[in-house]
Enzyme design. Structure first.
Site, PDB file in Angstrom:
ATOM      1  N   GLY A  83      23.915 -16.435 -39.239  1.00  0.00           N
ATOM      2  CA  GLY A  83      24.225 -15.098 -39.713  1.00  0.00           C
ATOM      3  C   GLY A  83      25.190 -15.116 -40.882  1.00  0.00           C
ATOM      4  O   GLY A  83      25.672 -16.171 -41.314  1.00  0.00           O
ATOM      5  N   ASP A 130      21.012 -20.518 -27.679  1.00  0.00           N
ATOM      6  CA  ASP A 130      20.958 -19.092 -27.374  1.00  0.00           C
ATOM      7  C   ASP A 130      22.064 -18.818 -26.363  1.00  0.00           C
ATOM      8  O   ASP A 130      21.998 -19.280 -25.226  1.00  0.00           O
ATOM      9  CB  ASP A 130      19.583 -18.737 -26.801  1.00  0.00           C
ATOM     10  CG  ASP A 130      19.466 -17.276 -26.394  1.00  0.00           C
ATOM     11  OD1 ASP A 130      20.471 -16.540 -26.486  1.00  0.00           O
ATOM     12  OD2 ASP A 130      18.363 -16.870 -25.977  1.00  0.00           O
ATOM     13  N   ALA A 165      25.755 -11.979 -32.193  1.00  0.00           N
ATOM     14  CA  ALA A 165      25.698 -10.638 -31.599  1.00  0.00           C
ATOM     15  C   ALA A 165      24.433  -9.940 -32.055  1.00  0.00           C
ATOM     16  O   ALA A 165      23.834 -10.308 -33.072  1.00  0.00           O
ATOM     17  CB  ALA A 165      26.912  -9.801 -32.006  1.00  0.00           C
ATOM     18  N   THR A 213      34.042  -4.766 -32.899  1.00  0.00           N
ATOM     19  CA  THR A 213      33.698  -3.758 -33.894  1.00  0.00           C
ATOM     20  C   THR A 213      34.524  -2.488 -33.749  1.00  0.00           C
ATOM     21  O   THR A 213      35.033  -2.173 -32.660  1.00  0.00           O
ATOM     22  CB  THR A 213      32.198  -3.397 -33.741  1.00  0.00           C
ATOM     23  OG1 THR A 213      31.872  -2.287 -34.582  1.00  0.00           O
ATOM     24  CG2 THR A 213      31.872  -2.991 -32.311  1.00  0.00           C
ATOM     25  N   ASP A 214      34.622  -1.722 -34.838  1.00  0.00           N
ATOM     26  CA  ASP A 214      35.245  -0.407 -34.779  1.00  0.00           C
ATOM     27  C   ASP A 214      34.399   0.591 -33.987  1.00  0.00           C
ATOM     28  O   ASP A 214      34.887   1.667 -33.611  1.00  0.00           O
ATOM     29  CB  ASP A 214      35.492   0.141 -36.187  1.00  0.00           C
ATOM     30  CG  ASP A 214      34.223   0.315 -37.004  1.00  0.00           C
ATOM     31  OD1 ASP A 214      33.293  -0.519 -36.858  1.00  0.00           O
ATOM     32  OD2 ASP A 214      34.148   1.273 -37.801  1.00  0.00           O
ATOM     33  N   TYR A 258      25.390   0.372 -28.723  1.00  0.00           N
ATOM     34  CA  TYR A 258      25.959  -0.808 -29.374  1.00  0.00           C
ATOM     35  C   TYR A 258      27.456  -0.899 -29.100  1.00  0.00           C
ATOM     36  O   TYR A 258      27.971  -1.942 -28.678  1.00  0.00           O
ATOM     37  CB  TYR A 258      25.696  -0.757 -30.876  1.00  0.00           C
ATOM     38  CG  TYR A 258      26.495  -1.750 -31.680  1.00  0.00           C
ATOM     39  CD1 TYR A 258      26.288  -3.120 -31.541  1.00  0.00           C
ATOM     40  CD2 TYR A 258      27.474  -1.327 -32.578  1.00  0.00           C
ATOM     41  CE1 TYR A 258      27.026  -4.045 -32.276  1.00  0.00           C
ATOM     42  CE2 TYR A 258      28.209  -2.235 -33.322  1.00  0.00           C
ATOM     43  CZ  TYR A 258      27.990  -3.591 -33.168  1.00  0.00           C
ATOM     44  OH  TYR A 258      28.725  -4.503 -33.891  1.00  0.00           O
TER      45      TYR A 258
END
Length: 303
Positions: free
Chosen positions: A11, A51, A75, A116-117, A139
């Site tokens: 990623g 994985d 993610a 995350t926010d 999410y």
């Protein structure tokens, strides 16, 4: 020499971590992702397929490699896809973290995890690390559940929450900045909301924050993002200016006009005092990050 396992190496963030750590003699690094092949294979970095949602595979690899630190950049981050593919989102964002925590405890490894926010509802931003989460999308709920796996564990951990990560890499998914730049380059008119306000984060800053968390033995939750808060619309206009593109192609709209599958928190942003003090975080502004992205894209083109 510290042994580091990187999860999600194909990623955007994972690639940057591989590049930054791969040439540092302080670390012995094993890069992993769920893909068979590594997009940076020409760099001759150590890589194997993993994985993180497959418990037995995680147990086998970690027991063999015995890392000192696990950096989890893996993610499911497509917000709308998480809303409709809930089993897949939970499997990656929660079960994957459970698997890493279980094996980290077994080998005595620390885990540095990216969140995350979107664990916040966007009504009271900017947020501090101890503000109460209230996710409004699936999410966000899976990412908060992943955080809670670490918060209730007995291992050494750090959680780095971040916002609208942008940057360039090989075969990376389209992030907001790349979508804006590519669309404008093709002469397309785009619509960008002016009521979603946050601090876009250059991927190099986020990768440096993860590495500094290891270096300075950070623990707990850290907020990591760009220096300034901007709307998506203003960020797109700045991108057009940095890349010499036509900002008149950018239309200003409201979030309600997009009819997105999942709700988005409107105003987030983070207070950065803790990260700046404890792990020496030094973020770029949105414009500086976009200028760095321009240089990254030029290097990728030359290569």
């Amino acid at each position: 020499m510290k042994r580091v396992l990187v999860c999600g190496s194909n990623g955007l963030l994972g690639q940057r971590l591989a590049l930054m750590l791969g040439h540092d003699t302080e670390y012995e690094v094993l890069n992993t992702s769920h893909h068979r092949d590594f997009v940076l294979n020409r760099e001759l970095f150590d890589y194997t397929q993993l994985d993180i949602s497959a418990r037995s595979d995680v147990k086998s690899l970690v027991s063999s490699f015995r890392p000192d630190v696990i950096l989890n950049a893996a993610a499911m981050t497509n917000v709308d896809a998480c809303e409709t593919q809930r089993e897949a989102a939970w499997k990656m964002n929660v079960i994957g973290v459970e698997n890493l925590v279980e094996v980290a405890r077994r080998v005595g490894a620390a885990v540095v995890h990216v969140s995350t926010d979107y664990v916040f509802d966007g009504k009271h931003g900017p947020y501090k690390e101890d503000d109460r989460p209230n996710p409004i999308s699936y999410y966000g709920k899976t990412k908060l559940a992943g955080e809670n796996v670490l918060l209730t564990s007995d291992i050494h951990y750090a959680i780095l929450r971040t916002i609208v990560v942008f940057g360039a890499g090989i075969k990376v998914k389209n992030n907001f900045a790349l979508w804006v730049i590519n669309s404008l380059h093709e002469g397309k008119t785009i619509r960008c909301v002016d009521d979603q306000i946050s601090n876009p984060t250059y991927v190099g800053d986020l990768a440096a924050a993860l590495i500094n968390t290891m270096k300075y033995d950070g623990k707990g939750i850290y907020h990591i993002c760009g220096e300034d808060a901007v709307s998506r619309y203003d960020f797109a206009v700045t991108a057009a200016e940095v890349f010499g593109l036509d900002k008149n192609l950018i239309q200003r709209i409201k979030s309600s006009e997009l009819q997105q599958v999942a709700l988005r928190p409107l105003v987030t942003g983070f207070h950065l005092e803790k990260a700046k003090k404890e792990i020496h975080y030094q973020p770029l502004t949105a414009r500086q990050g976009l200028e760095a992205l321009k240089r990254d894209l030029e290097r990728l083109t030359l290569n």
